[in-house]
Design an enzyme around this catalytic site. Structure first.
Site, PDB file in Angstrom:
ATOM      1  N   ARG A   1       0.854  -1.175   0.000  1.00  0.00           N
ATOM      2  CA  ARG A   1       0.000   0.000   0.000  1.00  0.00           C
ATOM      3  C   ARG A   1       0.894   1.231   0.000  1.00  0.00           C
ATOM      4  O   ARG A   1       1.951   1.259   0.658  1.00  0.00           O
ATOM      5  CB  ARG A   1      -0.919   0.027   1.233  1.00  0.00           C
ATOM      6  CG  ARG A   1      -2.038  -1.017   1.203  1.00  0.00           C
ATOM      7  CD  ARG A   1      -3.059  -0.686   0.127  1.00  0.00           C
ATOM      8  NE  ARG A   1      -4.198  -1.599   0.121  1.00  0.00           N
ATOM      9  CZ  ARG A   1      -4.315  -2.669  -0.640  1.00  0.00           C
ATOM     10  NH1 ARG A   1      -3.327  -2.978  -1.475  1.00  0.00           N
ATOM     11  NH2 ARG A   1      -5.393  -3.427  -0.595  1.00  0.00           N
TER      12      ARG A   1
ATOM     13  N   GLU B   1      -2.735   7.679  -5.017  1.00  0.00           N
ATOM     14  CA  GLU B   1      -3.562   6.917  -5.969  1.00  0.00           C
ATOM     15  C   GLU B   1      -4.971   7.491  -6.087  1.00  0.00           C
ATOM     16  O   GLU B   1      -5.564   7.863  -5.078  1.00  0.00           O
ATOM     17  CB  GLU B   1      -3.673   5.458  -5.510  1.00  0.00           C
ATOM     18  CG  GLU B   1      -2.426   4.642  -5.743  1.00  0.00           C
ATOM     19  CD  GLU B   1      -2.628   3.174  -5.374  1.00  0.00           C
ATOM     20  OE1 GLU B   1      -3.723   2.624  -5.606  1.00  0.00           O
ATOM     21  OE2 GLU B   1      -1.692   2.587  -4.839  1.00  0.00           O
TER      22      GLU B   1
ATOM     23  N   HIS C   1      -0.468   0.196  -9.949  1.00  0.00           N
ATOM     24  CA  HIS C   1      -1.148  -0.718  -9.028  1.00  0.00           C
ATOM     25  C   HIS C   1      -1.706  -1.926  -9.778  1.00  0.00           C
ATOM     26  O   HIS C   1      -2.896  -2.250  -9.691  1.00  0.00           O
ATOM     27  CB  HIS C   1      -2.260  -0.001  -8.252  1.00  0.00           C
ATOM     28  CG  HIS C   1      -2.629  -0.703  -6.967  1.00  0.00           C
ATOM     29  ND1 HIS C   1      -3.185  -0.057  -5.896  1.00  0.00           N
ATOM     30  CD2 HIS C   1      -2.522  -2.014  -6.582  1.00  0.00           C
ATOM     31  CE1 HIS C   1      -3.408  -0.912  -4.920  1.00  0.00           C
ATOM     32  NE2 HIS C   1      -3.004  -2.111  -5.317  1.00  0.00           N
TER      33      HIS C   1
END
Length: 317
Positions: free
Chosen positions: A237, A266, A284
């Site tokens: 993450r 993000e 991602h």
């Protein structure tokens, strides 16, 4: 409690989903597809009284006020392994059944982690750019190998274990930091802190869960400990790495390179890192392949079937 308007359960889908997988959901459910904030708010406001099942992802989550607005809700699923933005306290207070997609994309993520590590250490983007510009190898600096080097893994879950096995196949020495020591992490050395791991390691792969407990766990001190020949890879993450500290370390020459699949910003790119030639960025996608995405859909449908039948789900939270 209001009666549902359809004999089929209403499923709220909160993350972007391919049409082929929505079609699979629609074979069993009355699907409400709401992948944007606007569609999500409208779906909860207008159809919340009828929704019985929600599927989301860790970064998208499900809030307490949304749970409260869905009186028929019985289950919440995270399509991937992460579930950090799902309000677990509110869900458990309601007695909801909770599960995630653990295990479905572990190998794909581990493959991507190794690809990022190799590309960063070997300088593949820089070498390709040089070749396209007409620069041959004699004018380029030698890049180190990964074999025989020390790889630190932050987070030795199922993905971390797979990364360790791949690294060992490259004849790397593996160390790790985890909430607790794992006795099944064969051939890997346990470190009691992230800092001690970084001081030992040549390279660091971040594979720990997100959430408040791990936010900026890779900070300026950890990055400096890796050193000017060190490389950091993040497939976990974005919140685990302090982006500003990473940019500062790169600018000061205190870190050799970074390869990131996840970001604090993000889905926007990490602006502080865009000017560095020794940073590799992917959007991602570490866990995304046709095989892994289909596996997450299959697991969701099987867990949903078990929930409806009153059976234990395979991957409970």
């Amino acid at each position: 409690m209001p009666a549902p308007t359809s004999s089929r359960r209403k499923l709220l889908v909160l993350m972007p989903t391919a049409e082929e997988h929505l079609a699979q959901f629609r074979q069993r459910y009355d699907v409400i597809y709401a992948p944007t904030a606007e569609a999500r708010a409208q779906a909860v406001a207008t159809q919340g009284a009828e929704i019985e099942l929600v599927v989301t992802i860790g970064a998208v989550g499900l809030r307490a006020d949304e749970i409260a607005a869905m009186p028929r809700l019985g289950a919440v699923a995270a399509q991937g392994a992460g579930y950090e933005a799902i309000d677990l306290a509110a869900a458990r207070a309601r007695g909801l059944t909770l599960w995630n997609g653990a295990g479905t994309n572990d190998s794909c993520v581990a493959d991507h982690a190794m690809a990022l590590l190799l590309a960063s250490v070997r300088g593949l983007p820089q070498q390709e750019a040089a070749l396209r510009a007409g620069v041959w190898r004699d004018a380029l600096p030698l890049r180190p190998s990964v074999n025989g080097r020390k790889l630190g893994i932050l987070g030795m879950g199922t993905i971390g274990l797979r990364i360790a096995r791949r690294a060992q196949a490259f004849d790397m020495e593996v160390g790790y930091h985890n909430r607790r020591e794992r006795h099944d992490a064969l051939g890997s050395r346990y470190f009691g802190s992230v800092l001690s791991l970084a001081e030992w390691a040549d390279f660091l792969v971040v594979a720990a869960p997100g959430g408040p407990a791990t936010r900026h766990i890779v900070n300026a001190e950890v990055l400096k400990a890796l050193g000017p020949q060190g490389h950091v890879v993040n497939i976990a993450r974005g919140s685990l790495i302090d982006t500003q500290a990473l940019a500062a370390a790169l600018a000061a020459g205190e870190l050799g390179g970074a390869a990131l699949d996840v970001y604090e910003s993000e889905p926007k790119p990490p602006e502080p890192l865009l000017g560095f030639r020794n940073v590799i960025l992917t959007p991602h996608i570490a866990g995304w392949s046709p095989e892994s995405v289909q596996a997450t859909v299959d697991l969701f449908l099987e867990n949903a079937r078990r929930w409806e039948a009153g059976e234990p789900v395979l991957t409970p939270l």
